[in-house]
Design a protein around this motif. Structure first.
Motif: not given
Length: 424
Positions: A15, A9-10, A13, A183, A295, A293
């Motif tokens: 940035k 996921l990281w 996601s 993250n 999750r 977010f």
């Protein structure tokens, strides 16, 4: 054009931008660094800041190993209670290590602030939750010692931990105010950006294939050229291969997996409203956290069995969420992944000098964010004249764990059995 599948996921996601660059032929540097994770990039950053020319080679992509698959809990110290750390390391190194690594999260957060790293950072602590009454008794002993040492750690009773987590499934907990969440891939890429800005060079898609001495220099042969270096750092931890004899045999490899739901919206606001990360006292550890977010992430020891949309791990994750947060209803998942952890027999990390000017920090026991970052700083200090007597733990001779391959398979069998049992 090949579409790259995210490793976690990281990875999907974060940035902070990924960084790709090949090795442009042979080169001569002060320090060659193998591995583009927390350890390698922290080493590169700190070495470059001290005026050394540093070159990182990474076989895949930045954060491909444990750094990009991490849970993202920025915890202080180790899994071990401070009493056991002091007993293992003795009166000189024990208190020094506890103090140094107790400040690990603060140092990570200071780098995030200094370099404006975009990594969804929270600084509201982490919760070590008691899975049973026996777990709470253990936490009481830890709390007493942390209070004696003057550290900001609170003991939470069952109601207090229930209010903080949003469930009555736990028997109490420890809130460590030093800790937080990030993250981890965003942090890793941010370290890469900072290292590049300081003057380090980073090459991805470059595998180190052979390491040998040539007079006063090291020759690091890679798939894309040869690096001649005064010093070499192996920053591969649980992803160590056969580049140096027997190095991958000094720890037992275990796996840790995560599943992340799709964003839940306001229905998840009651879960960890302070955004703390949680890990429990169970023998087979379990974790929960909520990302920026909304999750929900749950994980435990072992590999993903099946996939994000079905299979054993999917059933396990749905069952755990239903047990702990029954009001949420059935979950849909967005990502599932696992990574590797290097576990040492005494659960303490190591810094080895394998040969003159050849260093490797290794055996992080699941605490890669703080340990990798701080050991990267330590390596730079060692290469610029730090007295070895000032290290946070003593250098030791490389000692293999003959039972490691067998134990790794036994652990994986037990972890898979645990998933089966808890999916019923």
């Amino acid at each position: 054009m090949t579409v790259r599948i995210p490793i976690s996921l990281w990875d999907a996601s974060a940035k902070e931008q990924d960084y790709h660059s090949p090795l442009d032929g042979d080169a001569t540097v002060d320090v060659a660094i193998v591995g583009g994770g927390f350890t390698g990039l922290s080493s590169a950053l700190h070495c470059a800041e001290k005026g050394m020319s540093a070159q990182v080679v990474e076989a895949a992509q930045i954060g491909f190993g444990g750094s990009g698959r991490n849970c993202g809990l920025v915890n202080a110290a180790l899994w071990l209670p401070p009493q056991e750390v002091r007993e293992e390391l003795g009166r000189v190194y024990g208190p020094r290590f506890i103090k140094k690594f107790g400040s690990g999260p603060e140092y990570v957060f200071s780098l995030i602030e200094k370099h404006q790293i975009q990594c969804e950072v929270t600084r509201t602590g982490t919760i070590h939750a008691a899975h049973a009454a026996s777990g709470f008794r253990d936490l009481k002993g830890r709390h007493e010692e942390w209070v004696r040492l003057g550290e900001p750690v609170d003991l939470l009773n069952r109601q207090e931990v229930s209010d903080m987590i949003g469930t009555d499934a736990f028997h109490g907990g420890l809130l460590d105010h030093r800790a937080g969440t990030i993250n981890p891939m965003g942090y890793c890429r941010g370290l890469a950006r900072a290292a590049l800005a300081a003057g380090a060079r980073i090459s991805t898609g470059v595998r180190a294939t052979k390491l040998r001495k040539d007079g006063n220099l090291w020759k690091l042969e890679t798939s894309k050229g040869t690096l001649n270096a005064k010093a070499v750092v192996l920053g591969t931890n649980a992803y160590t291969d056969d580049l140096w004899p027997d190095l991958k045999r000094v720890f037992t490899t275990i796996h840790y997996f995560q599943l992340a739901t799709k964003p839940l919206g306001s229905e998840a606001d009651h879960i960890l409203p302070g955004k703390q990360g949680l890990w429990d006292t169970g023998q087979i550890m379990f974790n929960i956290r909520r990302d920026a977010f909304n999750r929900l992430l749950v994980g435990s020891m072992g590999k993903v069995v099946g996939g994000v949309n079905g299979g054993l791990s999917h059933r396990w994750a749905r069952k755990q969420i239903a047990r702990i947060f029954p009001s949420l209803g059935p979950m849909e998942f967005e990502e599932a992944w696992h990574g590797q952890i290097a576990m040492t027999p005494d659960h303490l990390p190591r810094i080895y000098e394998l040969d003159k000017n050849l260093f490797t920090p290794i055996g992080y026991n699941g605490r890669g964010i703080t340990t990798g970052t701080m050991f990267g700083q330590t390596i730079a200090d060692l290469l610029t004249g730090m007295d070895r007597a000032d290290l946070p733990l003593p250098m030791t001779e490389l000692k293999t764990v003959p039972s490691a391959p067998i134990m790794s398979r036994l652990y994986q069998t037990a972890f898979t059995a645990n998933q089966i049992l808890k999916s019923i």
